[in-house]
Design an enzyme around this catalytic site. Structure first.
Site, PDB file in Angstrom:
ATOM      1  N   LYS A   1       1.026  -0.909  -0.021  1.00  0.00           N
ATOM      2  CA  LYS A   1       0.103   0.086   0.037  1.00  0.00           C
ATOM      3  C   LYS A   1       0.817   1.310   0.121  1.00  0.00           C
ATOM      4  CE  LYS A   1      -2.839   2.570   3.077  1.00  0.00           C
ATOM      5  NZ  LYS A   1      -3.511   2.893   4.427  1.00  0.00           N
TER       6      LYS A   1
ATOM      7  N   GLY B   1      -8.450   7.785  10.241  1.00  0.00           N
ATOM      8  CA  GLY B   1      -8.679   7.848  11.618  1.00  0.00           C
ATOM      9  C   GLY B   1      -9.916   8.763  12.014  1.00  0.00           C
TER      10      GLY B   1
ATOM     11  N   ALA C   1      -9.651   4.304   4.531  1.00  0.00           N
ATOM     12  CA  ALA C   1      -9.731   5.556   5.385  1.00  0.00           C
ATOM     13  C   ALA C   1     -10.752   6.375   5.744  1.00  0.00           C
ATOM     14  CB  ALA C   1      -8.342   6.616   5.224  1.00  0.00           C
ATOM     15  N   GLY C   2     -11.089   6.565   7.091  1.00  0.00           N
ATOM     16  CA  GLY C   2     -12.265   7.545   7.482  1.00  0.00           C
ATOM     17  C   GLY C   2     -13.444   6.766   7.642  1.00  0.00           C
TER      18      GLY C   2
ATOM     19  N   ASN D   1      -9.291   0.210   9.968  1.00  0.00           N
ATOM     20  CA  ASN D   1      -8.660   0.019  11.173  1.00  0.00           C
ATOM     21  C   ASN D   1      -9.222   0.410  12.202  1.00  0.00           C
ATOM     22  OD1 ASN D   1      -4.758  -0.123  11.513  1.00  0.00           O
ATOM     23  ND2 ASN D   1      -6.568  -0.180  13.252  1.00  0.00           N
ATOM     24  N   THR D   2      -8.954   1.782  12.491  1.00  0.00           N
ATOM     25  CA  THR D   2      -9.509   2.405  13.639  1.00  0.00           C
ATOM     26  C   THR D   2     -11.029   2.104  14.042  1.00  0.00           C
ATOM     27  OG1 THR D   2      -7.907   4.193  13.212  1.00  0.00           O
ATOM     28  CG2 THR D   2      -9.751   4.619  14.812  1.00  0.00           C
TER      29      THR D   2
END
Lengths: 255, 67
Positions: A96, A157, A183-184, A205-206
């Site tokens: 990535k 995040g 992301a987001g 992830n987060t």
């Protein structure tokens, strides 16, 4: 199936491995997510500390495809070096590309991302660049030969979800390679919307690692992505401004 | 022998010949460690064949959690 370069995956959820409360919870969350692709970062070791528990070494590596990121890189050159370090492990050839251009928003530097992608493709990597939601950049990356495009839904995040569905749709419609929204993402509904827009997968992830119950959230994300894909394939109805009754108007017994 | 590992100067026994032996000396040999010697990235299968010498600049990295 999600096809990225020579690889095929039945799961469309790519899971990050950062910020979990503990390895035990993380392992259960990974299992619950049924993800087949896990992202990692590459960092210096603390050479004075012999025992450094590491999540990677707890995994059955035959079950997963590793997707190292180039996080920490601010230039194409740094990203290429990190990617080569990761590949030298002999464990992966996907990467990535993540070249951050703005510390406040963590948005990627489009020019360095393009350069790094070009170089890594020459080196034979399977390249998945992390980008903003810029359709022109996505097309330029595809022209270079990128194996997937990974536009951000909102800042890394932030959990703000999909703040520009229109631009994501432009990318999805105008590129032939897989589009993985990265992301987001904050909630299962965010992931579902990404899939309903026609994305090929979601990387998060987060949203899982930071949830009150990461294991339950991992399962929710998996189900949301499956539901979103089914909804997309089924084709939603057209939005109308006025109501249309679902029950027949004929045969009413009441006056 | 003096080495620069991850930006720190470190003394190791002169008897250490290779990256593999260095990792054993540092008790890091049971982990997945990737090495770079004087800016040359060493594939993990070549760690045992890669010689180390006085004043080498060595980077030892690994995979950590990330998104």
């Amino acid at each position: 199936m999600l096809n990225i370069g020579p690889y095929s995956f039945s799961s469309r959820l790519l899971l990050g491995t950062g910020k979990y409360p503990d390895f035990e919870t993380q392992k259960k969350a990974v299992d619950a997510s049924e993800s087949e692709i896990l992202t990692f970062a590459v960092r210096r070791m603390n050479i004075f500390e012999a025992t450094q528990p590491n999540f990677l070494e707890m995994l059955d590596l035959k079950k997963y495809t590793l997707l190292p990121n180039t996080a920490g890189a601010k230039t194409a050159e740094e990203a290429v070096r990190i990617a080569k370090l990761a590949k030298a492990s002999g464990l992966c050839d996907m990467v990535k590309v993540e070249v951050i251009g703005c510390d406040k928003t963590l948005l990627p530097d489009p020019i360095e991302t393009l350069k790094a992608t070009e170089e890594l493709l020459k080196e034979g990597f399977i390249v998945l660049p992390y980008t903003s939601d810029d359709v022109v950049l996505a097309r330029r990356l595809e022209e270079l030969g990128a194996h997937a495009i990974m536009p951000a839904a909102s800042p890394i995040g932030s959990g703000q979800g999909i703040i520009n569905p229109l631009y994501l749709k432009f990318i999805i419609e105008q590129t032939a390679v897989p589009v993985i929204v990265d992301a987001g993402i904050g909630s299962p509904s965010d992931a579902m919307i990404a899939m309903e827009l026609g994305a090929d997968g979601v990387l998060l992830n987060t949203a899982v690692a930071g949830a009150k119950d990461p294991v339950k959230m991992a399962r929710a994300m998996k189900m949301a992505i499956e539901a979103g894909l089914l909804g997309y394939e089924a084709g939603r109805i057209v939005r109308k401004e006025t109501a249309t009754a679902s029950s027949p108007l004929e045969g009413l017994s009441v006056k | 022998m003096k080495l620069m590992i991850n930006g720190k100067e470190i003394q190791v026994p002169d008897s250490l010949q290779s990256i593999t032996e260095l990792l054993e000396h540092l008790n890091l040999n049971d982990q997945i460690v990737i090495a770079e010697v004087n800016q040359d990235i060493i594939s993990n299968e070549n760690q045992s064949k890669t010689q180390i010498k006085e004043n080498d600049k060595i980077e030892l990295v690994r995979f950590v959690g990330g998104g």
